[in-house]
Design an enzyme around this catalytic site. Structure first.
Site, PDB file in Angstrom:
ATOM      1  N   HIS A 148       3.503  27.421 -53.886  1.00  0.00           N
ATOM      2  CA  HIS A 148       3.946  27.598 -52.502  1.00  0.00           C
ATOM      3  C   HIS A 148       5.457  27.639 -52.352  1.00  0.00           C
ATOM      4  O   HIS A 148       6.210  27.305 -53.267  1.00  0.00           O
ATOM      5  CB  HIS A 148       3.371  26.493 -51.599  1.00  0.00           C
ATOM      6  CG  HIS A 148       3.922  25.115 -51.840  1.00  0.00           C
ATOM      7  ND1 HIS A 148       3.224  24.141 -52.526  1.00  0.00           N
ATOM      8  CD2 HIS A 148       5.099  24.526 -51.494  1.00  0.00           C
ATOM      9  CE1 HIS A 148       3.940  23.024 -52.571  1.00  0.00           C
ATOM     10  NE2 HIS A 148       5.087  23.238 -51.967  1.00  0.00           N
ATOM     11  N   GLU A 212       4.309  26.553 -47.114  1.00  0.00           N
ATOM     12  CA  GLU A 212       4.302  25.180 -46.612  1.00  0.00           C
ATOM     13  C   GLU A 212       5.320  25.065 -45.485  1.00  0.00           C
ATOM     14  O   GLU A 212       6.500  25.354 -45.671  1.00  0.00           O
ATOM     15  CB  GLU A 212       4.650  24.189 -47.723  1.00  0.00           C
ATOM     16  CG  GLU A 212       4.774  22.745 -47.227  1.00  0.00           C
ATOM     17  CD  GLU A 212       5.327  21.793 -48.271  1.00  0.00           C
ATOM     18  OE1 GLU A 212       5.618  20.636 -47.921  1.00  0.00           O
ATOM     19  OE2 GLU A 212       5.489  22.207 -49.444  1.00  0.00           O
ATOM     20  N   HIS A 239      14.283  35.507 -47.596  1.00  0.00           N
ATOM     21  CA  HIS A 239      13.121  35.807 -46.775  1.00  0.00           C
ATOM     22  C   HIS A 239      11.834  35.533 -47.544  1.00  0.00           C
ATOM     23  O   HIS A 239      11.862  35.334 -48.755  1.00  0.00           O
ATOM     24  CB  HIS A 239      13.133  37.278 -46.332  1.00  0.00           C
ATOM     25  CG  HIS A 239      13.133  38.258 -47.465  1.00  0.00           C
ATOM     26  ND1 HIS A 239      14.262  38.905 -47.909  1.00  0.00           N
ATOM     27  CD2 HIS A 239      12.126  38.722 -48.279  1.00  0.00           C
ATOM     28  CE1 HIS A 239      13.962  39.710 -48.907  1.00  0.00           C
ATOM     29  NE2 HIS A 239      12.655  39.608 -49.169  1.00  0.00           N
ATOM     30  N   GLU A 285       9.854  39.897 -44.529  1.00  0.00           N
ATOM     31  CA  GLU A 285       9.793  41.303 -44.918  1.00  0.00           C
ATOM     32  C   GLU A 285       8.338  41.759 -44.910  1.00  0.00           C
ATOM     33  O   GLU A 285       7.435  40.991 -45.273  1.00  0.00           O
ATOM     34  CB  GLU A 285      10.392  41.495 -46.314  1.00  0.00           C
ATOM     35  CG  GLU A 285      10.441  42.937 -46.769  1.00  0.00           C
ATOM     36  CD  GLU A 285      11.027  43.101 -48.160  1.00  0.00           C
ATOM     37  OE1 GLU A 285      11.369  44.236 -48.526  1.00  0.00           O
ATOM     38  OE2 GLU A 285      11.128  42.093 -48.892  1.00  0.00           O
TER      39      GLU A 285
END
Length: 297
Positions: A148, A212, A239, A285
């Site tokens: 994550h 997360e 991003h 994105e």
């Protein structure tokens, strides 16, 4: 024209780096492989895409847009030779925002003792319980996963609504910590997580490509409070990226949802990417998943 959010993938997280040689080497020490490189000499930057790609990896052999759990490293030419250049890591005041990326490993103790052991801001969690790894003395990077990416959010209700209703993610796990006054919310695509089980009670430890959200109690009621998105100066985290089944249809859906845009498909020179802003002004994105479908225009 339609888009199906169940086919979306949390493709990658972008981090800026000072020296690409050192950074690529570090992530290779973590067991990742360079699966794609995009050079942009005219604009004086290069992109390096790293992921777990052993035969047993979740996305082994797939097109880079048809994966989850990729780390994108962005290098702007010349930073490696500038002694004054620094990347903000998102964990120091007053520029907190992005927190860390997390790798899940088969044996956390063995991983810590190996050359693949992580440094600051790369969290390491175990795929297996303590009991299952007690007798194991080795670690195999072929079993590792990019589990994550953590970002801090000001208002958990707004962020949860955005990532579920707009981005189409599912809430897979919640970890409440009232004594420490923070909660963690794990979201992602694909099937829902089991209610119980997993390593040390974590049913999503073996997942790849999760987001997360960390919410510290009270930030939502402070009108002056805001997190640093990593793209305002000083820069660092860039991003997260979602690959979609139909880029044009997905962007039309986002328009209908009333999103805030950083860049529409029709804007700028690059007509094959768009950027949406989340409630905390983090950039997302949006790209075409070219595994099942290639965008022609």
């Amino acid at each position: 024209m339609a888009t199906d959010t169940t086919k979306y993938k949390f493709n990658h997280s972008m981090l800026r780096v000072k020296d690409p040689k050192e950074s690529v080497k570090f992530y290779e020490f973590l067991g990742m492989k360079l699966i794609n490189k995009i050079e942009n000499p005219d604009a004086k930057f290069d992109l390096y895409f790293l992921a777990y790609d052993s035969p047993s990896a979740v996305s082994h052999g797939k097109h880079w847009t048809d994966r989850e759990g990729i780390i994108e490293l962005t290098h702007n030419y010349g930073t490696e030779s500038d002694p004054e250049y620094k990347i903000v890591n998102g964990n120091t005041e007053p520029h907190r925002g992005f927190g860390h990326v997390c790798v899940s490993v088969d044996n956390i103790q063995a991983a810590r003792n190996s050359p693949t052991g992580a440094c600051d801001w790369v969290e390491v969690i175990s795929l297996n319980s303590v009991e299952a790894t007690a007798e194991v003395k080795e670690t195999s990077v072929e079993k590792y996963r990019m589990n994550h990416t953590m970002i801090r959010v000001k208002d958990h209700e707004k962020s949860l609504a955005f990532y579920q209703d707009v981005m189409g993610m599912k809430l897979k796990r919640t970890s409440e910590n009232p004594s420490a006054k923070f909660n963690l919310y794990f979201l992602g695509y694909g099937p829902a997580a089991p209610k119980t089980g997993g390593a040390n009670g974590n049913p999503i430890a073996d997942s790849e490509g999760l987001l997360e959200l960390t919410w510290n109690y009270g930030t939502e009621s402070d009108p002056e409070f805001k997190y640093h998105n990593g793209n305002d100066q000083p820069q660092g985290f860039g991003h997260i990226c979602v690959s979609v089944d139909d880029l044009d249809a997905a962007c039309a859906r986002f328009e209908e949802k009333g999103v805030s845009w950083k860049k529409r498909l029709t804007e700028g020179r690059m007509k094959n990417i768009a950027f949406v802003l989340d409630p905390d002004n983090y950039w997302i994105e949006v790209i075409q998943n070219e595994g099942p479908k290639t965008r022609t225009n």
